[in-house]
Design a protein around this motif. Structure first.
Motif, mmCIF file in Angstrom:
data_model
loop_
_atom_site.group_PDB
_atom_site.id
_atom_site.type_symbol
_atom_site.label_atom_id
_atom_site.label_comp_id
_atom_site.label_asym_id
_atom_site.label_seq_id
_atom_site.Cartn_x
_atom_site.Cartn_y
_atom_site.Cartn_z
ATOM 1 N N ASP A 141 27.530 21.339 48.605
ATOM 2 C CA ASP A 141 27.083 21.282 47.216
ATOM 3 C C ASP A 141 25.575 21.190 47.078
ATOM 4 O O ASP A 141 24.993 21.767 46.169
ATOM 5 C CB ASP A 141 27.739 20.087 46.508
ATOM 6 C CG ASP A 141 29.219 20.329 46.228
ATOM 7 O OD1 ASP A 141 29.645 21.495 46.307
ATOM 8 O OD2 ASP A 141 29.934 19.352 45.937
ATOM 9 N N HIS A 152 40.193 26.256 38.078
ATOM 10 C CA HIS A 152 39.209 25.728 39.016
ATOM 11 C C HIS A 152 38.295 26.863 39.471
ATOM 12 O O HIS A 152 38.545 28.033 39.172
ATOM 13 C CB HIS A 152 39.906 25.083 40.226
ATOM 14 C CG HIS A 152 40.717 26.043 41.042
ATOM 15 N ND1 HIS A 152 41.979 26.483 40.651
ATOM 16 C CD2 HIS A 152 40.475 26.672 42.228
ATOM 17 C CE1 HIS A 152 42.455 27.317 41.551
ATOM 18 N NE2 HIS A 152 41.560 27.455 42.518
ATOM 19 N N ILE A 185 36.048 23.158 42.440
ATOM 20 C CA ILE A 185 35.747 22.364 41.254
ATOM 21 C C ILE A 185 36.913 22.535 40.298
ATOM 22 O O ILE A 185 37.089 23.604 39.712
ATOM 23 C CB ILE A 185 34.443 22.814 40.565
ATOM 24 C CG1 ILE A 185 33.261 22.746 41.537
ATOM 25 C CG2 ILE A 185 34.168 21.956 39.326
ATOM 26 C CD1 ILE A 185 31.995 23.387 40.994
ATOM 27 N N THR A 186 37.763 21.513 40.172
ATOM 28 C CA THR A 186 38.857 21.551 39.221
ATOM 29 C C THR A 186 38.286 21.176 37.858
ATOM 30 O O THR A 186 37.759 20.076 37.680
ATOM 31 C CB THR A 186 39.974 20.578 39.630
ATOM 32 O OG1 THR A 186 40.380 20.870 40.969
ATOM 33 C CG2 THR A 186 41.177 20.712 38.699
ATOM 34 N N ALA A 201 36.609 17.608 36.785
ATOM 35 C CA ALA A 201 35.152 17.511 36.804
ATOM 36 C C ALA A 201 34.583 17.101 35.450
ATOM 37 O O ALA A 201 33.639 16.307 35.371
ATOM 38 C CB ALA A 201 34.552 18.850 37.243
ATOM 39 N N SER A 241 44.177 15.332 42.235
ATOM 40 C CA SER A 241 43.869 16.595 42.906
ATOM 41 C C SER A 241 45.067 17.030 43.728
ATOM 42 O O SER A 241 45.748 16.216 44.341
ATOM 43 C CB SER A 241 42.656 16.426 43.828
ATOM 44 O OG SER A 241 42.431 17.598 44.571
#
Length: 226
Positions: A30, A111, A186-187, A191, A225
């Motif tokens: 990231d 996502h 990234i869901t 997020a 998740s």
């Protein structure tokens, strides 16, 4: 005259080659905060390389994708990931693999993968899949969807929001290849509403055109998740 043209072409290619060789590599995490102390530093991809003399066949092997994942969770799906963390031999190779199990009417919710495109093949069941484009010139975001059956393939371009939904009454299974050893995920709901610390609810209420109390309630939910 031809000789001059030839030299110009060669010079242009040489410049292009030098630009290509100097191009920054795609990020594999990231972020990477700069640090001057090498004793506290990591490689950009977060992994050190094993001494080639100590490498074994097991470093390139993973077993277990024949096993169904547990889909008894709020979204009704399970992702079994084969990336550089579970298969060390993938380091620097730029690929990874996942198995996705779906309960009846289970979903892999909206996502994105910030570092990879994804190609998905259905091996069991029927899925409704799709992705949304980035913002267009007219302010719209185009939705591309398809219903996939056993043996069908669909591609999700890098970085775009996408999803899968099992529309059948029986479990479904899909496999997907990704163009990164560490594609990231990234869901969207997690997020936005499950960030730590929480995003300012006034901001989210205005962005999503919701009552602030609705946002506060969403932020109190347990965002799991798969």
């Amino acid at each position: 005259m031809k000789g001059i043209h030839y030299l110009l072409v060669v010079a242009t290619l040489a410049v292009a080659a030098s630009i290509v060789s100097a191009y920054d590599p795609s990020p594999l995490q990231d972020f990477c905060v700069a640090i001057d102390d090498p004793k506290k530093a990591l490689f950009v991809n977060g992994k050190f390389c094993k001494n080639p003399k100590l490498v074994k066949p097991e470093d390139f092997f993973f077993s277990g994708l024949n096993m169904a994942g547990d889909t008894t969770n709020p979204v009704g799906s399970n992702v079994t990931t084969v990336n550089v963390d579970t298969l060390p031999g993938l380091n620097t190779l730029g690929v990874s693999l996942v198995r996705i199990d779906y309960a009846p009417y289970g979903q892999n919710p909206p996502h994105t993968h910030p570092r990879a495109s994804e190609i998905l093949v259905v091996v069991e069941g029927t899925l409704y899949v799709g992705f949304v484009t980035s913002n267009q010139a007219d302010g719209k975001n185009l939705l591309f969807t398809k219903i996939l059956n056993k043996g069908d393939v669909f591609v999700f371009p890098i970085g775009l929001i996408h999803f899968q939904l099992n529309i059948g009454k029986t479990p479904a299974v899909a496999f997907a290849g990704l163009s990164s050893q560490n594609p990231g995920v990234i869901t969207i709901a997690n997020a936005v509403f499950g960030a730590t610390p929480p995003i300012n609810p006034y901001l989210l209420a205005r962005a999503f055109r919701l009552d602030k109390n609705v946002v506060l309630n969403l932020q109190k939910q347990f965002w799991s998740s798969n």
